[in-house]
Write a protein that holds these residues in place. Sequence first.
Motif, short mmCIF file in Angstrom:
data_model
loop_
_atom_site.label_atom_id
_atom_site.label_comp_id
_atom_site.label_asym_id
_atom_site.label_seq_id
_atom_site.Cartn_x
_atom_site.Cartn_y
_atom_site.Cartn_z
N MET A 1 62.09 -118.28 -6.32
CA MET A 1 60.67 -118.56 -6.28
C MET A 1 59.94 -117.52 -7.12
SD MET A 1 58.56 -118.98 -2.82
CE MET A 1 56.87 -119.23 -2.75
N ALA A 2 59.08 -118.02 -8.00
CA ALA A 2 58.35 -117.13 -8.90
C ALA A 2 57.27 -116.37 -8.13
CB ALA A 2 57.72 -117.93 -10.03
N ARG A 3 57.12 -115.10 -8.48
CA ARG A 3 56.07 -114.29 -7.86
C ARG A 3 54.73 -114.62 -8.50
NH1 ARG A 3 57.72 -108.20 -8.35
NH2 ARG A 3 55.47 -108.18 -8.40
N THR A 4 53.70 -114.54 -7.70
CA THR A 4 52.36 -114.74 -8.26
C THR A 4 51.89 -113.41 -8.85
OG1 THR A 4 51.35 -114.24 -6.13
CG2 THR A 4 51.76 -116.56 -6.62
N LYS A 5 51.06 -113.52 -9.85
CA LYS A 5 50.53 -112.32 -10.49
C LYS A 5 49.60 -111.58 -9.53
CE LYS A 5 50.76 -113.97 -15.26
NZ LYS A 5 52.10 -113.58 -15.43
N ALA A 6 49.72 -110.27 -9.51
CA ALA A 6 48.88 -109.45 -8.64
C ALA A 6 47.58 -109.07 -9.34
CB ALA A 6 49.63 -108.21 -8.22
N PHE A 7 47.33 -109.66 -10.49
CA PHE A 7 46.10 -109.39 -11.24
C PHE A 7 45.63 -110.68 -11.89
CE2 PHE A 7 49.51 -109.05 -14.28
CZ PHE A 7 49.00 -109.56 -15.45
N GLU A 8 44.38 -110.68 -12.30
CA GLU A 8 43.82 -111.84 -12.99
C GLU A 8 43.96 -111.62 -14.49
OE1 GLU A 8 39.99 -113.27 -11.61
OE2 GLU A 8 40.29 -112.13 -9.75
N LYS A 11 40.67 -111.22 -16.53
CA LYS A 11 40.00 -109.93 -16.34
C LYS A 11 40.73 -108.82 -17.08
CE LYS A 11 37.48 -110.68 -12.07
NZ LYS A 11 37.23 -110.24 -10.71
N ALA A 12 42.06 -108.88 -17.06
CA ALA A 12 42.84 -107.88 -17.79
C ALA A 12 42.61 -108.00 -19.29
CB ALA A 12 44.33 -108.05 -17.45
N LEU A 30 48.81 -97.51 -25.52
CA LEU A 30 49.29 -98.39 -24.46
C LEU A 30 48.86 -97.86 -23.09
CD1 LEU A 30 50.79 -101.01 -24.56
CD2 LEU A 30 52.94 -99.77 -24.31
N GLU A 31 48.88 -96.55 -22.93
CA GLU A 31 48.50 -95.94 -21.66
C GLU A 31 47.03 -96.24 -21.32
OE1 GLU A 31 50.13 -94.26 -24.14
OE2 GLU A 31 52.09 -94.43 -23.14
N VAL A 32 46.17 -96.11 -22.32
CA VAL A 32 44.74 -96.38 -22.12
C VAL A 32 44.53 -97.85 -21.81
CG1 VAL A 32 42.49 -96.44 -23.28
CG2 VAL A 32 43.94 -94.42 -23.49
N LEU A 33 45.22 -98.72 -22.53
CA LEU A 33 45.11 -100.16 -22.29
C LEU A 33 45.55 -100.52 -20.88
CD1 LEU A 33 46.37 -101.46 -25.73
CD2 LEU A 33 44.16 -102.04 -24.70
N LEU A 34 46.72 -100.01 -20.48
CA LEU A 34 47.25 -100.33 -19.15
C LEU A 34 46.32 -99.84 -18.05
CD1 LEU A 34 51.02 -99.53 -19.76
CD2 LEU A 34 49.96 -101.80 -19.57
N ALA A 35 45.77 -98.65 -18.23
CA ALA A 35 44.85 -98.10 -17.21
C ALA A 35 43.59 -98.97 -17.12
CB ALA A 35 44.49 -96.66 -17.55
N ALA A 36 43.03 -99.35 -18.25
CA ALA A 36 41.82 -100.16 -18.25
C ALA A 36 42.08 -101.55 -17.66
CB ALA A 36 41.27 -100.29 -19.67
N GLY A 38 44.43 -102.27 -15.54
CA GLY A 38 44.90 -102.17 -14.16
C GLY A 38 46.23 -102.85 -13.93
N ILE A 39 47.11 -102.77 -14.93
CA ILE A 39 48.42 -103.42 -14.82
C ILE A 39 49.52 -102.45 -15.27
CG2 ILE A 39 47.47 -105.73 -15.15
CD1 ILE A 39 48.57 -105.70 -18.02
N ALA A 40 50.75 -102.82 -14.94
CA ALA A 40 51.92 -102.05 -15.37
C ALA A 40 52.41 -102.57 -16.71
CB ALA A 40 53.02 -102.16 -14.31
N LYS A 41 53.22 -101.77 -17.36
CA LYS A 41 53.73 -102.12 -18.68
C LYS A 41 54.47 -103.46 -18.66
CE LYS A 41 55.32 -98.76 -21.23
NZ LYS A 41 56.16 -97.74 -21.87
N GLN A 42 55.29 -103.68 -17.64
CA GLN A 42 56.05 -104.93 -17.59
C GLN A 42 55.14 -106.14 -17.45
OE1 GLN A 42 59.43 -104.97 -18.21
NE2 GLN A 42 58.94 -107.13 -18.49
N SER A 43 54.04 -105.98 -16.71
CA SER A 43 53.08 -107.08 -16.57
C SER A 43 52.42 -107.39 -17.91
CB SER A 43 52.00 -106.73 -15.55
OG SER A 43 52.56 -106.65 -14.26
N LEU A 44 52.15 -106.35 -18.69
CA LEU A 44 51.58 -106.57 -20.02
C LEU A 44 52.55 -107.39 -20.86
CD1 LEU A 44 49.42 -104.66 -22.28
CD2 LEU A 44 51.71 -104.94 -23.18
#
Length: 192
Positions: A1-8, A11-12, A30-36, A38-44
């Motif tokens: 079963m696929a996980r749902t995204k924990a972010f929109e 918005k990201a 990449l660090e600044v982008l990920l922080a802004a 609100g996601i992890a690198k893998q989610s990106l």
Amino acid sequence: MARTKAFEPQKALDAALEVFWTLGYDNASLEVLLAAMGIAKQSLYDTFGDKRSLFMLAMQQYRRNTITSMQRMLATAPTVREGFAALLHGLAAETREQHERGCLLLSANLQRNLDDEAVASFLQENNDEVESVFCAALRQAQQRGELRAEADPQALARFLIVSVQGMRAMARLKSDRAALAQVADLALAALH
């Protein structure tokens, strides 16, 4: 079963657009982008691809926003000239911070490598679309008698695009509202 995204994702993407618009592609780490975002690198990577793919998506979002805004401005103004006046004088009246920030797509064009065909193609498509929007409005103005019959709507559309881009570049260098308003008035004088 696929996980749902924990972010929109939208918005990201909006947050990434803000980072690219403020810092430019090269300075947006990449660090600044990920922080802004609100996601992890893998989610990106899973949602947007790599940094370049994210940049292209952000530019597409910016393009949709600006073209929709211009279309609305031109469609709701009592006359086409008043629509272009709202556009040009609106640009002149922006805050110093808005002037310094400039236009994401103009900045991308000036900062891109000349051999970057993907970005060049995207920017050319944007230019063509803006020209089409302006040209359609100017043709409508001609049909309603707001613009002289012998005027060339396509040439005027190109002139107005160059005027907007020049004003954006000028504003980024020095936020001088009076000088920008003078340029807006001169550009609008072509619409008689």
